[in-house]
Design a protein around this motif. Structure first.
Motif, mmCIF file in Angstrom:
data_model
loop_
_atom_site.group_PDB
_atom_site.id
_atom_site.type_symbol
_atom_site.label_atom_id
_atom_site.label_comp_id
_atom_site.label_asym_id
_atom_site.label_seq_id
_atom_site.Cartn_x
_atom_site.Cartn_y
_atom_site.Cartn_z
ATOM 1 N N GLN A 145 5.559 2.325 6.321
ATOM 2 C CA GLN A 145 5.008 3.535 6.925
ATOM 3 C C GLN A 145 4.579 4.539 5.852
ATOM 4 O OE1 GLN A 145 4.192 3.804 10.157
ATOM 5 N NE2 GLN A 145 3.116 5.600 9.337
ATOM 6 N N GLN A 146 5.394 4.700 4.801
ATOM 7 C CA GLN A 146 5.037 5.622 3.711
ATOM 8 C C GLN A 146 3.753 5.176 3.021
ATOM 9 O OE1 GLN A 146 6.383 8.567 2.904
ATOM 10 N NE2 GLN A 146 7.683 8.259 4.705
ATOM 11 N N VAL A 147 3.602 3.868 2.869
ATOM 12 C CA VAL A 147 2.414 3.345 2.187
ATOM 13 C C VAL A 147 1.179 3.523 3.077
ATOM 14 C CG1 VAL A 147 1.373 1.280 1.154
ATOM 15 C CG2 VAL A 147 3.799 1.775 0.796
ATOM 16 N N LEU A 148 1.383 3.400 4.390
ATOM 17 C CA LEU A 148 0.296 3.668 5.329
ATOM 18 C C LEU A 148 -0.099 5.137 5.271
ATOM 19 C CD1 LEU A 148 1.441 1.552 8.419
ATOM 20 C CD2 LEU A 148 -0.786 1.345 7.286
ATOM 21 N N THR A 149 0.910 6.022 5.228
ATOM 22 C CA THR A 149 0.633 7.457 5.155
ATOM 23 C C THR A 149 -0.096 7.803 3.862
ATOM 24 O OG1 THR A 149 2.669 7.836 6.373
ATOM 25 C CG2 THR A 149 1.715 9.747 5.267
ATOM 26 N N ALA A 150 0.289 7.140 2.787
ATOM 27 C CA ALA A 150 -0.359 7.389 1.492
ATOM 28 C C ALA A 150 -1.814 6.953 1.513
ATOM 29 C CB ALA A 150 0.386 6.638 0.393
ATOM 30 N N ASN A 151 -2.136 6.042 2.423
ATOM 31 C CA ASN A 151 -3.454 5.424 2.482
ATOM 32 C C ASN A 151 -3.849 4.814 1.131
ATOM 33 O OD1 ASN A 151 -5.659 4.763 4.196
ATOM 34 N ND2 ASN A 151 -6.918 6.131 2.965
ATOM 35 N N LEU A 152 -2.899 4.141 0.535
ATOM 36 C CA LEU A 152 -3.132 3.496 -0.758
ATOM 37 C C LEU A 152 -4.151 2.372 -0.594
ATOM 38 C CD1 LEU A 152 -2.285 2.879 -3.728
ATOM 39 C CD2 LEU A 152 -0.435 1.477 -2.794
ATOM 40 N N LEU A 153 -5.319 2.551 -1.233
ATOM 41 C CA LEU A 153 -6.345 1.506 -1.179
ATOM 42 C C LEU A 153 -6.095 0.508 -2.306
ATOM 43 C CD1 LEU A 153 -9.597 3.618 -0.602
ATOM 44 C CD2 LEU A 153 -8.060 2.638 1.104
ATOM 45 N N GLY A 154 -6.291 -0.773 -2.032
ATOM 46 C CA GLY A 154 -6.100 -1.789 -3.057
ATOM 47 C C GLY A 154 -6.964 -1.494 -4.276
ATOM 48 N N ARG A 155 -6.380 -1.663 -5.455
ATOM 49 C CA ARG A 155 -7.091 -1.336 -6.696
ATOM 50 C C ARG A 155 -7.711 -2.569 -7.361
ATOM 51 N NH1 ARG A 155 -6.190 3.541 -4.422
ATOM 52 N NH2 ARG A 155 -5.283 5.087 -5.794
ATOM 53 N N GLY A 156 -7.703 -3.716 -6.660
ATOM 54 C CA GLY A 156 -8.186 -4.954 -7.272
ATOM 55 C C GLY A 156 -9.685 -5.164 -7.171
ATOM 56 N N GLY A 157 -10.346 -4.389 -6.339
ATOM 57 C CA GLY A 157 -11.790 -4.551 -6.218
ATOM 58 C C GLY A 157 -12.297 -4.321 -4.812
ATOM 59 N N ALA A 158 -11.602 -4.875 -3.832
ATOM 60 C CA ALA A 158 -12.114 -4.790 -2.471
ATOM 61 C C ALA A 158 -11.723 -3.482 -1.784
ATOM 62 C CB ALA A 158 -11.635 -5.988 -1.655
ATOM 63 N N GLY A 159 -10.664 -2.822 -2.261
ATOM 64 C CA GLY A 159 -10.298 -1.523 -1.724
ATOM 65 C C GLY A 159 -9.737 -1.525 -0.317
ATOM 66 N N PHE A 160 -9.036 -2.571 0.037
ATOM 67 C CA PHE A 160 -8.429 -2.667 1.373
ATOM 68 C C PHE A 160 -7.094 -1.908 1.392
ATOM 69 C CE2 PHE A 160 -6.305 -4.788 4.915
ATOM 70 C CZ PHE A 160 -7.342 -4.864 5.832
ATOM 71 N N GLU A 161 -6.783 -1.204 2.491
ATOM 72 C CA GLU A 161 -5.542 -0.419 2.548
ATOM 73 C C GLU A 161 -4.326 -1.343 2.421
ATOM 74 O OE1 GLU A 161 -8.005 -0.342 4.736
ATOM 75 O OE2 GLU A 161 -8.124 1.566 5.810
ATOM 76 N N ALA A 162 -3.472 -1.025 1.450
ATOM 77 C CA ALA A 162 -2.312 -1.879 1.196
ATOM 78 C C ALA A 162 -1.379 -1.930 2.412
ATOM 79 C CB ALA A 162 -1.553 -1.396 -0.036
ATOM 80 N N GLY A 163 -1.112 -0.778 3.018
ATOM 81 C CA GLY A 163 -0.193 -0.735 4.155
ATOM 82 C C GLY A 163 -0.700 -1.569 5.317
ATOM 83 N N TRP A 170 6.071 5.760 -7.295
ATOM 84 C CA TRP A 170 5.749 7.187 -7.123
ATOM 85 C C TRP A 170 5.647 7.527 -5.646
ATOM 86 C CZ3 TRP A 170 2.675 10.898 -5.119
ATOM 87 C CH2 TRP A 170 2.598 12.148 -5.778
ATOM 88 N N ILE A 171 4.978 6.657 -4.888
ATOM 89 C CA ILE A 171 4.784 6.931 -3.456
ATOM 90 C C ILE A 171 6.134 7.033 -2.743
ATOM 91 C CG2 ILE A 171 3.931 5.923 -1.280
ATOM 92 C CD1 ILE A 171 1.509 4.892 -2.871
ATOM 93 N N ILE A 172 7.043 6.132 -3.055
ATOM 94 C CA ILE A 172 8.342 6.177 -2.380
ATOM 95 C C ILE A 172 9.148 7.388 -2.856
ATOM 96 C CG2 ILE A 172 10.512 4.936 -1.999
ATOM 97 C CD1 ILE A 172 7.965 3.863 -0.502
ATOM 98 N N ASN A 173 9.094 7.680 -4.146
ATOM 99 C CA ASN A 173 9.810 8.847 -4.661
ATOM 100 C C ASN A 173 9.317 10.152 -4.077
ATOM 101 O OD1 ASN A 173 11.893 8.192 -6.499
ATOM 102 N ND2 ASN A 173 10.366 7.496 -7.979
#
Ligand SMILES: Cc1cc2nc3c(=O)[nH]c(=O)nc-3n(C[C@H](O)[C@H](O)[C@H](O)COP(=O)(O)O)c2cc1C
Ligand code: SF4
Ligand code: FES
Lengths: 216, 434
Positions: B47-65, B220-223
């Motif tokens: 849920q925290q990762v979804l809230t962060a809206n962390l986009l994948g940094r590998g190239g395609a940019g898909f939301e990790a959560g 960092w996101i979890i902290n």
């Protein structure tokens, strides 16, 4: 010697034990063989095949896909010069030509004393230091012609010492232990965790439903 | 130009001496994020990762959560961290691996916990010899410290991590090829569907594949909480990115910048960042997101470093690598070099990619060498159209993976920006750049 030494056989056995399926160890074992012999010899591939329950041809067929696995002997020092875009924009082609001239060999070849093999590589992921190169996968950059001369002198005199092990050795840090938890134990732990997650989800759903009901 | 305040999420330890040791890591808050994650339910971590809206940094940019939420429930599942970094001009993961291996391991553990995987693998490009040594050393330390292995940090959670070396093949960075490679095979991409890793991945089991930088953001996101992360950047582009700047700039290197807030001009010209072009030369073009992304001319310099805005402008932020060309750069030669890369690295499974990339390389090569023919520009378009029909953006896919279809847009953008230069090579048989 091209089959694994006793010491390397023990390392190989540990590597195989780390994977749910032994074939995953194929590339790591090829690296291990290269660190022992400098290249991937037919005997080593035979040995790896025996350890993994494969045919030697399957090991060769896989290894030949990968640029770092050399099924022919290479020099003690493999020099890979990047000529991809960031390096190219900063004079990599000139460095490559200088290297060919000063080593007296063209790309893809080895000097007569078997000391140096020269390769032209794709991006080495050190583009901030363009133009750059690797010697046995250790980075140097940015590189000028003078830097290249100095590097060759140092490699010949051995003054870089352990900074650059002979070709084939990429990782000198051994894994200290095998898996801490067996795969079957993990599976039962996960099954238990899944049950708890399902329970929490059901409880949450029930709570949501009752709140909805109250709101009516 | 006004730069946003520097934010260090993934590169905070880069400047420290011995940044790669457990000692330094623990002194700077290391493994606190993991401790906190272990005190939460796995779903709360996601849920925290979804809230962060962390986009994948590998190239395609898909939301990790979202990717995590799509992992198929199954008794056995895996996590594979993608550290194969070989996209030309991309060199951020290289330093995340070498300089902060514990952050990578902590991030891997958090992802492993959230997804309750059975085992995690960190696949590292074989050419990163120092990186492999640093991560293995860090992993040994982490096992001793009790952060990996049995009953992690005194909790009920146990997991093993294995560091796996690649052996030199760009295509192994593509997630399904990465999985094949990790299974001990040639790195041939698998066709999606049905082989979406989250459904049928490693050994046929559901698998999460995440990039090194993606995972390095997790501690960092979890902290600090997902919403703190999302407070940086704008819209879907949250947090920071480790931009890799190279080519014709005074100060090439990696710079961690808040997403969206700065522009390409800031990155390239700000005195504390790129510092401008050597000898005060003119910028003639730049590539905004790694070698597979279409080129931009100087008129796009004021575009924000924002995934969606770059996409809207017809290219992609991709792996976050920015390549600068100036008045000393022959665009024909630069474009040919990229095509040669793709032709060499095509795995050969699909005819349009295997044959098409070879054709394009041959045509580009003769133009570059001054032996081009009048009809070659038409031929480039024709061959391109056979690789990716209709030459649209994003490219249409007729192949197993996107390596093939990503070749034409790059050439065509160069052709569009530098048509005169291409024509001059053909008509005069010479390169004005020497
Ligand atoms: C040809 C090709 C090469 C790729 N190379 C890499 C790579 O080197 N590293 C990486 O993380 N992702 C690479 N990717 C993207 C991966 O397929 C995948 O999307 C990514 O690892 C997922 O991680 P993320 O969601 O955290 O970004 C590549 C994709 C393609 C098509
Ligand atoms: S598009 Fe190219 S690289 Fe991708 S699977 Fe097909 S042949 Fe291989
Ligand atoms: S282009 Fe040479 S290291 Fe990346």
């Amino acid at each position: 010697m091209a089959r694994f030494s006793d010491e390397n056989l023990a390392i190989a056995t540990q590597i195989i034990s780390l994977y749910p399926q032994s074939r995953s160890a194929l590339v790591p074992l090829c690296h291990l063989a290269q660190s022992q012999d400098g290249w991937l010899t037919p005997d080593a591939m035979e040995n790896i095949a025996e350890l993994l329950g494969l045919q030697a041809a399957e090991v060769l067929g896989t290894a030949s896909f990968y640029d770092m696995l050399h099924t022919e002997p290479v020099g003690k020092y493999l020099i890979g010069i990047c000529t991809n875009i960031a390096c190219m924009l900063n004079g990599a082609q000139e460095v490559l030509e200088y290297a060919e001239e000063s080593l007296g060999i063209s790309v893809g070849n080895t000097t007569e004393d078997n000391l140096f093999t020269l390769e032209e590589t794709e991006c080495l992921a050190d583009c901030g230091k363009a133009p750059c190169l690797q010697v046995n996968y250790r980075f140097f950059g940015p590189i000028s012609n003078e830097d290249f001369d100095e590097l060759i002198t140092n490699l010949k005199s051995g003054s870089l010492g352990s900074q650059i092990p002979d070709h084939g050795t990429i990782n000198r840090v051994l894994r200290k232990q095998g898996l801490a938890v067996s795969m079957s134990e993990i599976s039962s732990q996960r099954a238990e965790a899944d049950k708890q997650i399902a329970k929490r989800k059901a409880a949450q759903a029930a709570l949501d439903a009752s709140q909805k009901g109250e709101g009516k | 130009m006004t730069l946003s305040q520097p934010v260090n999420i993934v590169s905070s330890r880069f400047g420290l001496e011995n940044s790669f040791t457990l000692d330094t890591y623990l002194k700077t808050g290391g493994y606190k994020g993991l401790r906190k994650a272990l005190s939460m339910d796995p779903e709360q971590v996601t849920q925290q990762v979804l809230t962060a809206n962390l986009l994948g940094r590998g190239g395609a940019g898909f939301e990790a959560g979202r990717k995590w939420s799509m992992l198929k429930p199954n008794p056995v599942r895996y996590l594979v961290v993608n550290g194969d970094e070989s996209e030309p001009a991309t060199f951020k993961d290289h330093y995340l691996i070498e300089k902060d291996p514990h952050q990578l391991i902590e991030g891997t553990l958090i992802a492993a916990y959230a997804n309750q995987v059975n085992q995690a693998f960190i696949y590292i490009r074989g050419e990163f010899a120092l990186g492999l040594e640093r991560v293995q050393q860090a992993l040994n330390e982490a096992y001793d410290y009790g952060a990996v292995g049995r009953n992690i940090l005194g909790s009920q959670f146990s997991i093993d991590i294995v560091v796996h070396p690649g052996a030199g093949a760009y295509i192994c960075g593509e997630e399904t090829a990465l999985i094949e490679s990790l299974e001990g095979k040639r790195g041939f991409p698998r066709i999606k569907p049905p082989y979406f890793p989250a459904v049928i991945g490693l050994y046929g089991e559901p698998t999460i594949v995440n990039n090194v930088e993606t995972v390095s953001n997790l501690p960092w996101i979890i902290n600090n909480g997902g919403s703190s992360f999302a407070s940086y950047g704008k819209g879907r582009s949250t947090g920071t990115r480790l931009f890799a700047l190279s080519g014709r700039v005074r100060q090439p290197g990696f710079y961690e910048l808040e997403m969206h807030t700065n522009t390409f001009r800031d990155l390239i010209y700000a005195p504390l960042l790129g510092g401008g072009i050597p000898h005060g030369n003119e910028l003639t073009a730049f590539i905004p997101g790694g070698a597979s992304s279409p080129w931009f001319g100087p008129d796009h310099l004021d575009l924000a470093l924002d995934q969606d805005e770059v996409a809207k402008a017809g290219s992609m932020l991709g792996s976050g690598s920015v390549i600068v060309m100036d008045s000393t750069t022959c665009p024909v030669r630069a474009s040919w070099r990229l095509v040669r890369f793709f032709a060499r690295e095509s795995c050969g499974q699909c005819t349009p990619c295997r044959e098409g990339s070879g054709w394009l390389e041959k045509i580009m090569s003769r133009i570059e060498q001054g032996r081009g023919r009048e009809e070659d520009l038409e031929l480039l378009l024709d061959v391109s159209d056979n690789i990716s029909p209709s030459l649209s953006w994003p490219p249409q896919q007729t192949t197993i993976c996107v390596l093939g279809p990503s070749i034409p847009p790059s050439i065509l953008s160069a052709l569009q920006l530098f048509r005169d230069s291409f024509l001059l090579h053909i008509k005069e048989g010479a390169c004005p750049y020497g």
